[in-house]
Structures are given as C-alpha cells and as structure tokens.
Scaffold this motif. Structure first.
Motif, PDB file in Angstrom:
ATOM      1  N   LYS A  19       0.812  -1.215   0.000  1.00 43.20           N
ATOM      2  CA  LYS A  19       0.000   0.000   0.000  1.00 43.20           C
ATOM      3  C   LYS A  19       0.845   1.263   0.000  1.00 43.20           C
ATOM      4  CE  LYS A  19      -3.842  -2.259   2.394  1.00 43.20           C
ATOM      5  NZ  LYS A  19      -4.732  -2.241   3.591  1.00 43.20           N
ATOM      6  N   SER A  20       2.080   1.163   0.524  1.00 48.73           N
ATOM      7  CA  SER A  20       2.975   2.322   0.552  1.00 48.73           C
ATOM      8  C   SER A  20       4.412   1.830   0.552  1.00 48.73           C
ATOM      9  CB  SER A  20       2.720   3.174   1.798  1.00 48.73           C
ATOM     10  OG  SER A  20       3.175   2.490   2.963  1.00 48.73           O
ATOM     11  N   SER A  21       5.347   2.750   0.375  1.00 42.01           N
ATOM     12  CA  SER A  21       6.764   2.372   0.354  1.00 42.01           C
ATOM     13  C   SER A  21       7.207   1.812   1.704  1.00 42.01           C
ATOM     14  CB  SER A  21       7.626   3.577  -0.021  1.00 42.01           C
ATOM     15  OG  SER A  21       7.395   4.664   0.856  1.00 42.01           O
ATOM     16  N   ALA A  22       6.500   2.140   2.780  1.00 36.29           N
ATOM     17  CA  ALA A  22       6.836   1.617   4.105  1.00 36.29           C
ATOM     18  C   ALA A  22       6.653   0.101   4.163  1.00 36.29           C
ATOM     19  CB  ALA A  22       5.979   2.294   5.174  1.00 36.29           C
ATOM     20  N   ASP A  23       5.755  -0.424   3.323  1.00 35.67           N
ATOM     21  CA  ASP A  23       5.500  -1.869   3.314  1.00 35.67           C
ATOM     22  C   ASP A  23       6.666  -2.665   2.730  1.00 35.67           C
ATOM     23  OD1 ASP A  23       2.967  -1.576   4.423  1.00 35.67           O
ATOM     24  OD2 ASP A  23       2.014  -1.294   2.459  1.00 35.67           O
ATOM     25  N   LEU A  24       7.594  -1.976   2.080  1.00 33.91           N
ATOM     26  CA  LEU A  24       8.741  -2.660   1.479  1.00 33.91           C
ATOM     27  C   LEU A  24       9.823  -2.959   2.517  1.00 33.91           C
ATOM     28  CD1 LEU A  24       9.124  -0.552  -1.803  1.00 33.91           C
ATOM     29  CD2 LEU A  24       8.105  -2.834  -1.578  1.00 33.91           C
ATOM     30  N   LYS A  25       9.882  -2.189   3.573  1.00 32.90           N
ATOM     31  CA  LYS A  25      10.940  -2.340   4.571  1.00 32.90           C
ATOM     32  C   LYS A  25      10.876  -3.710   5.247  1.00 32.90           C
ATOM     33  CE  LYS A  25      13.275   0.168   8.262  1.00 32.90           C
ATOM     34  NZ  LYS A  25      13.270   1.370   9.129  1.00 32.90           N
ATOM     35  N   GLY A  26      12.003  -4.401   5.211  1.00 32.37           N
ATOM     36  CA  GLY A  26      12.104  -5.710   5.837  1.00 32.37           C
ATOM     37  C   GLY A  26      11.637  -6.860   4.960  1.00 32.37           C
ATOM     38  N   LEU A  27      11.110  -6.531   3.790  1.00 26.10           N
ATOM     39  CA  LEU A  27      10.621  -7.558   2.867  1.00 26.10           C
ATOM     40  C   LEU A  27      11.804  -8.333   2.278  1.00 26.10           C
ATOM     41  CD1 LEU A  27       7.625  -8.028   1.854  1.00 26.10           C
ATOM     42  CD2 LEU A  27       8.368  -6.938  -0.263  1.00 26.10           C
ATOM     43  N   LYS A  28      11.710  -9.643   2.211  1.00 27.66           N
ATOM     44  CA  LYS A  28      12.743 -10.475   1.580  1.00 27.66           C
ATOM     45  C   LYS A  28      12.300 -10.752   0.145  1.00 27.66           C
ATOM     46  CE  LYS A  28      12.530 -13.766   4.692  1.00 27.66           C
ATOM     47  NZ  LYS A  28      11.595 -13.155   5.673  1.00 27.66           N
ATOM     48  N   MET A  29      13.092 -10.272  -0.825  1.00 26.12           N
ATOM     49  CA  MET A  29      12.654 -10.354  -2.220  1.00 26.12           C
ATOM     50  C   MET A  29      13.763 -10.814  -3.153  1.00 26.12           C
ATOM     51  SD  MET A  29      10.894  -7.384  -4.566  1.00 26.12           S
ATOM     52  CE  MET A  29      10.290  -7.762  -6.211  1.00 26.12           C
ATOM     53  N   ARG A  30      13.408 -11.701  -4.068  1.00 26.10           N
ATOM     54  CA  ARG A  30      14.327 -12.096  -5.141  1.00 26.10           C
ATOM     55  C   ARG A  30      14.221 -11.050  -6.237  1.00 26.10           C
ATOM     56  NH1 ARG A  30      14.620 -12.958 -10.918  1.00 26.10           N
ATOM     57  NH2 ARG A  30      16.353 -14.399 -11.274  1.00 26.10           N
ATOM     58  N   ILE A  31      15.316 -10.356  -6.498  1.00 24.11           N
ATOM     59  CA  ILE A  31      15.335  -9.324  -7.532  1.00 24.11           C
ATOM     60  C   ILE A  31      16.791  -9.063  -7.932  1.00 24.11           C
ATOM     61  CG2 ILE A  31      15.253  -7.511  -5.763  1.00 24.11           C
ATOM     62  CD1 ILE A  31      13.599  -7.135  -9.175  1.00 24.11           C
ATOM     63  N   PRO A  32      17.150  -9.187  -9.214  1.00 19.69           N
ATOM     64  CA  PRO A  32      18.530  -8.979  -9.638  1.00 19.69           C
ATOM     65  C   PRO A  32      18.799  -7.556 -10.121  1.00 19.69           C
ATOM     66  CG  PRO A  32      17.305  -9.954 -11.424  1.00 19.69           C
ATOM     67  CD  PRO A  32      16.325  -9.745 -10.288  1.00 19.69           C
ATOM     68  N   ASP A  74      15.333  -6.743   1.869  1.00 18.79           N
ATOM     69  CA  ASP A  74      16.404  -7.727   1.982  1.00 18.79           C
ATOM     70  C   ASP A  74      16.473  -8.459   0.642  1.00 18.79           C
ATOM     71  OD1 ASP A  74      18.260  -9.624   2.658  1.00 18.79           O
ATOM     72  OD2 ASP A  74      17.012 -10.643   4.151  1.00 18.79           O
ATOM     73  N   VAL A  75      17.401  -8.060  -0.211  1.00 17.49           N
ATOM     74  CA  VAL A  75      17.456  -8.530  -1.594  1.00 17.49           C
ATOM     75  C   VAL A  75      18.162  -9.878  -1.704  1.00 17.49           C
ATOM     76  CG1 VAL A  75      18.389  -8.034  -3.892  1.00 17.49           C
ATOM     77  CG2 VAL A  75      17.358  -6.194  -2.530  1.00 17.49           C
ATOM     78  N   LYS A  76      17.559 -10.789  -2.475  1.00 16.01           N
ATOM     79  CA  LYS A  76      18.134 -12.109  -2.724  1.00 16.01           C
ATOM     80  C   LYS A  76      18.317 -12.292  -4.232  1.00 16.01           C
ATOM     81  CE  LYS A  76      17.401 -13.159   1.654  1.00 16.01           C
ATOM     82  NZ  LYS A  76      18.510 -13.295   2.638  1.00 16.01           N
ATOM     83  N   LEU A  77      19.434 -12.881  -4.656  1.00 19.41           N
ATOM     84  CA  LEU A  77      19.668 -13.195  -6.056  1.00 19.41           C
ATOM     85  C   LEU A  77      19.637 -14.706  -6.210  1.00 19.41           C
ATOM     86  CD1 LEU A  77      20.296 -12.253  -8.893  1.00 19.41           C
ATOM     87  CD2 LEU A  77      22.734 -12.271  -8.326  1.00 19.41           C
ATOM     88  N   LEU A  78      18.538 -15.205  -6.794  1.00 22.55           N
ATOM     89  CA  LEU A  78      18.354 -16.649  -6.947  1.00 22.55           C
ATOM     90  C   LEU A  78      18.150 -16.999  -8.411  1.00 22.55           C
ATOM     91  CD1 LEU A  78      15.704 -17.227  -4.111  1.00 22.55           C
ATOM     92  CD2 LEU A  78      18.172 -17.632  -3.964  1.00 22.55           C
ATOM     93  N   PRO A  79      18.698 -18.130  -8.875  1.00 23.97           N
ATOM     94  CA  PRO A  79      18.399 -18.608 -10.225  1.00 23.97           C
ATOM     95  C   PRO A  79      16.919 -18.926 -10.348  1.00 23.97           C
ATOM     96  CG  PRO A  79      20.296 -19.760  -9.293  1.00 23.97           C
ATOM     97  CD  PRO A  79      19.667 -18.986  -8.175  1.00 23.97           C
ATOM     98  N   GLY A  80      16.397 -18.938 -11.577  1.00 26.59           N
ATOM     99  CA  GLY A  80      14.980 -19.140 -11.809  1.00 26.59           C
ATOM    100  C   GLY A  80      14.415 -20.386 -11.151  1.00 26.59           C
ATOM    101  N   GLY A  81      15.166 -21.479 -11.206  1.00 28.10           N
ATOM    102  CA  GLY A  81      14.676 -22.742 -10.668  1.00 28.10           C
ATOM    103  C   GLY A  81      14.509 -22.776  -9.168  1.00 28.10           C
ATOM    104  N   GLU A  82      15.108 -21.821  -8.460  1.00 29.43           N
ATOM    105  CA  GLU A  82      15.036 -21.809  -6.998  1.00 29.43           C
ATOM    106  C   GLU A  82      13.980 -20.843  -6.459  1.00 29.43           C
ATOM    107  OE1 GLU A  82      18.863 -21.164  -5.256  1.00 29.43           O
ATOM    108  OE2 GLU A  82      19.886 -22.541  -6.626  1.00 29.43           O
ATOM    109  N   ILE A  83      13.335 -20.091  -7.353  1.00 33.52           N
ATOM    110  CA  ILE A  83      12.415 -19.054  -6.885  1.00 33.52           C
ATOM    111  C   ILE A  83      11.166 -19.631  -6.227  1.00 33.52           C
ATOM    112  CG2 ILE A  83      11.011 -17.078  -7.559  1.00 33.52           C
ATOM    113  CD1 ILE A  83      12.962 -16.568  -9.824  1.00 33.52           C
ATOM    114  N   PHE A  84      10.490 -20.559  -6.900  1.00 36.50           N
ATOM    115  CA  PHE A  84       9.229 -21.078  -6.363  1.00 36.50           C
ATOM    116  C   PHE A  84       9.394 -21.734  -4.993  1.00 36.50           C
ATOM    117  CE2 PHE A  84       6.310 -24.674  -5.784  1.00 36.50           C
ATOM    118  CZ  PHE A  84       5.121 -23.959  -5.612  1.00 36.50           C
ATOM    119  N   PRO A  85      10.346 -22.662  -4.818  1.00 36.58           N
ATOM    120  CA  PRO A  85      10.462 -23.273  -3.483  1.00 36.58           C
ATOM    121  C   PRO A  85      10.778 -22.260  -2.397  1.00 36.58           C
ATOM    122  CG  PRO A  85      12.292 -23.938  -4.906  1.00 36.58           C
ATOM    123  CD  PRO A  85      11.283 -23.283  -5.782  1.00 36.58           C
ATOM    124  N   ALA A  86      11.583 -21.249  -2.723  1.00 34.46           N
ATOM    125  CA  ALA A  86      11.910 -20.215  -1.735  1.00 34.46           C
ATOM    126  C   ALA A  86      10.682 -19.396  -1.378  1.00 34.46           C
ATOM    127  CB  ALA A  86      13.014 -19.306  -2.273  1.00 34.46           C
TER     128      ALA A  86
END
Length: 391
Positions: free
Chosen positions: A197-210, A223-235
């Motif tokens: 709903k706002s940029s405040a909702d992003l804080k502390g979020l764990k996200m796969r994004i390169p 909290d940015v994570k770099l994962l290969p495509g095959g590992e995204i769904f299980p994570a």
C-alpha cells in the motif's frame, strides 16, 4: 617453380604479344589459356599463404552455456531461445559453425558464464548482462535500466545509437564481445504475498530481484536475494522470501509462482524491456571468418525480434488465465511507491556514474538517446495508447 614476381609479368607479356598469324591458334586455345591463368592464380595464393578455399570451408565447434535451466521457456526453449539461436547459426552457416548448448548447472553453475567465457572454458554464454554488474556496473545498461527505454527504444539505442559499440568497449578489458539475442519486452514488478500500500511496506521484505532494481529496493529496506529461476518457487513457497520478480505472466506461471503468492504487481518500472545477452570470447570470435561472424550477428538479431514477439502472444494468454482462473490480483504499484522508487533509482545511478568513467560514458549515451526517443514517443506511441485506443 618461378616466383610470383617473375611468373606474372612473363604471363602478361605472352598474352599481350599477339602477331596476326597466331590469331586462329589463340581462338582454338581459349580453354587452355584460362586453365593456365587459373593455375598461376592458385600458385600466387599459395605463395602468399592464402589458401582461400580451405579457409572458407573451415568448421568450428563451440560450447554455449546459459544462466537458465534446460527446458526453460523463452530462454532455453522456443522461438528466439538459446537452443533456437544455435539451430539458426547451424543452418545459416551450412553446418560450419555448430554450437552445443548447456543449461544452467549442466557444465557450469547458473551465474558463472561471465568467468567461463572470459577464461575460454566456453566460447559463448546466453544470459543477461546485469548479472555482471559486480564486474562492471556499466553492464546494467545493456539489459535494462529502471524507468528506462522500452523494446523499440532499446533496439534503437543498441543498433543505431551507439549502444552496441559501447557494449563491446565495456567488455574489451575482459577479452569479450556481446550482442543482443532476445528481449522479453516489458516485465512485471513481481509476486508478493501481501498487498503493498505504501513504500513503508517494502521495509524488511525479503525479495528475489537482480540487477540495479535490487540496489534500489535495498535502499528502501528490502532484503534482496539473487536466486536462479529454478530456486524461486520453493523459496517463495517456504517463506524464505516474501516476494519475487522473474519475467512475465507466461514464464512466471510456468514456475508456479501464482501458487505461492497472489498479488502480481504489473508496473514494469525496473525492466521496461529486458535484453538477452550473447556473450562471446573475443579470441574465439576473431578466429571466425567474416561470413560466420555475420551469420552469428544476423541469427542473434533475428532471435531478438522473434523472442519478443513470442512473449507478446504468450503473456497475453497467460495473464488472462491468471486473472480469470487462478485467483491472481493484478494491478500496478501505488503512485507513491513508484515515485519513491524513481527517486532512489536516480540516486543510485548518480553514485555509480560518479565512481566510474566507463559507466558515465554509457549512462550519458543511454540517457541522451532516451531523451530524444521519449520526445518522439510523445508524438507517436504515447498518443496512440492514451487517446486513439480510448477514443
């Protein structure tokens, strides 16, 4: 054997000396004369070290790795994919350049293509240049820049605006060249388990994004994570991450991301057109004859266009299914969040440009082209979507 310097003048004299009583003889010996001159030319070529015919028929066998797993749609299978690219090169070269394609993990790990090509372990790698921003930040611009050029615009910059030349200049210190070989078109912001709903909702979020988008999110507390495509769904399913960006509706549905998160934010702010990169070892490239280099360049250009066309059709069908049949909630990010993302993007880019002269050179070229393209789009694409389609 006579040397080249003696043979040719002598042959020229013999051909130029034509007394009238030799006329009939010359007319009946045309074939013999042609064979003699062909022999002289062949001898000259051998003497100079130019076995033209043998060189033109030389065959090459290369390896190409990918950052994406075997069978991955768009990247590894289907029109414009790495496999399709290899087949086109094989066909166009008449079998003189054969490329064996390896998916992620088959020959090397998913994100080690840069080092493998640089070392000459493989001749080619099929991925996206923004995976290599740790090697050189300028690589980001040849995949996508947040709030950047769309498909038409990035092709204009690369093919006709100096972008391709800069790409090779960036990779020259690493002994590599590169070119576009695919494009997803606009991508989606990604899948979220909870509503934003706002940029405040992003804080502390764990996200796969390169790439650069990851740096922008990190500046907003993600909290940015770099994962290969095959590992995204299980994570995403296990809660290791709370959100994930991959490509678009079709590829994302193939991974099953809609089964782990229901909010699909559609605004492609971070990748308005995502270029696939064909990375090539420069030493290997230089050994290819010019005609085979042209084959590779034209096959890659064909895949660039064909792959984007494939995405348009398949994404349209997949999005319709996700919304109507899979319970997905698709909508753009709130305006306040987009404004904050743009502010941080400009800050991150400014910092990168200040640190590196090569990045500044690429950045200035990209943004100068974008300024002109945006002005033109204001007359062409913009009114078409805003006014003509809604009339």
């Amino acid at each position: 054997m006579l040397t080249l310097g003696v043979t040719i003048p002598f042959a020229q004299q013999a051909l130029s000396y034509q007394p009238h009583y030799f006329k009939d003889y010359r007319m009946t010996s045309t074939r013999r004369s042609m064979l003699t001159r062909a022999s002289v030319a062949a001898a000259a070529g051998t003497a100079l070290g130019f076995p033209m015919i043998a060189r033109a028929q030389q065959n090459f066998s290369w390896k190409m790795t990918s950052a994406y797993g075997k069978g991955s749609p768009f990247y590894m299978e289907g029109p414009g994919s790495a496999t399709d690219l290899a087949k086109r090169i094989d066909t166009m070269s008449g079998g003189r350049l054969k490329i064996q394609v390896f998916g992620a993990g088959e020959l090397i790990p998913a994100l080690e293509g840069f080092d493998a090509v640089r070392a000459g372990t493989v001749e080619m790698n099929h991925a996206n240049s923004y995976f290599w921003t740790g090697k050189t930040f300028a690589a980001q611009y040849f995949t996508a820049v947040p709030f950047g050029l769309n498909f038409q615009g990035i092709n204009g910059w690369l093919y006709d605006g100096g972008g391709q030349q800069l790409w090779n200049e960036v990779y020259a210190p690493f002994g590599m060249v590169a070119m576009p070989c695919g494009n997803t078109g606009v991508q989606m912001t990604g899948w979220f388990k909870k509503e934003i709903k706002s940029s405040a909702d992003l804080k502390g979020l764990k996200m796969r994004i390169p790439g650069l988008a990851g740096r922008v999110y990190a500046a907003l507390g993600v909290d940015v994570k770099l994962l290969p495509g095959g590992e995204i769904f299980p994570a995403l399913e296990r809660g290791v991450i709370d959100a994930a960006e991959f490509v678009g509706p079709f590829q994302d549905r193939k991974l099953g991301l809609h089964k782990a998160a229901k909010y699909l934010y559609t605004t492609g702010w971070h990748e308005s057109a995502t270029v696939s990169e064909l990375l090539i070892n420069k030493a290997a490239w230089d050994k290819l004859p010019k005609d085979l280099q042209a084959v590779v360049e034209n096959a890659a250009a064909a895949c660039n266009v064909i792959s984007e066309a494939w995405c348009q059709r398949n994404n349209a069908e997949a999005m319709d299914d996700l919304v109507k049949n899979q319970g997905v909630i698709a909508k753009p990010l709130p305006a306040e969040v987009l404004k904050k993302l743009r502010e941080v993007t400009n800050q991150v880019l400014a910092e990168a440009v200040a640190k590196d002269a090569m990045t500044k050179k690429v950045h200035d070229s990209y943004m100068a082209y974008k300024k002109k393209y945006d002005a033109w789009a204001g007359y062409s694409e913009g009114p078409y979507h805003d006014k003509i389609l809604t009339a």
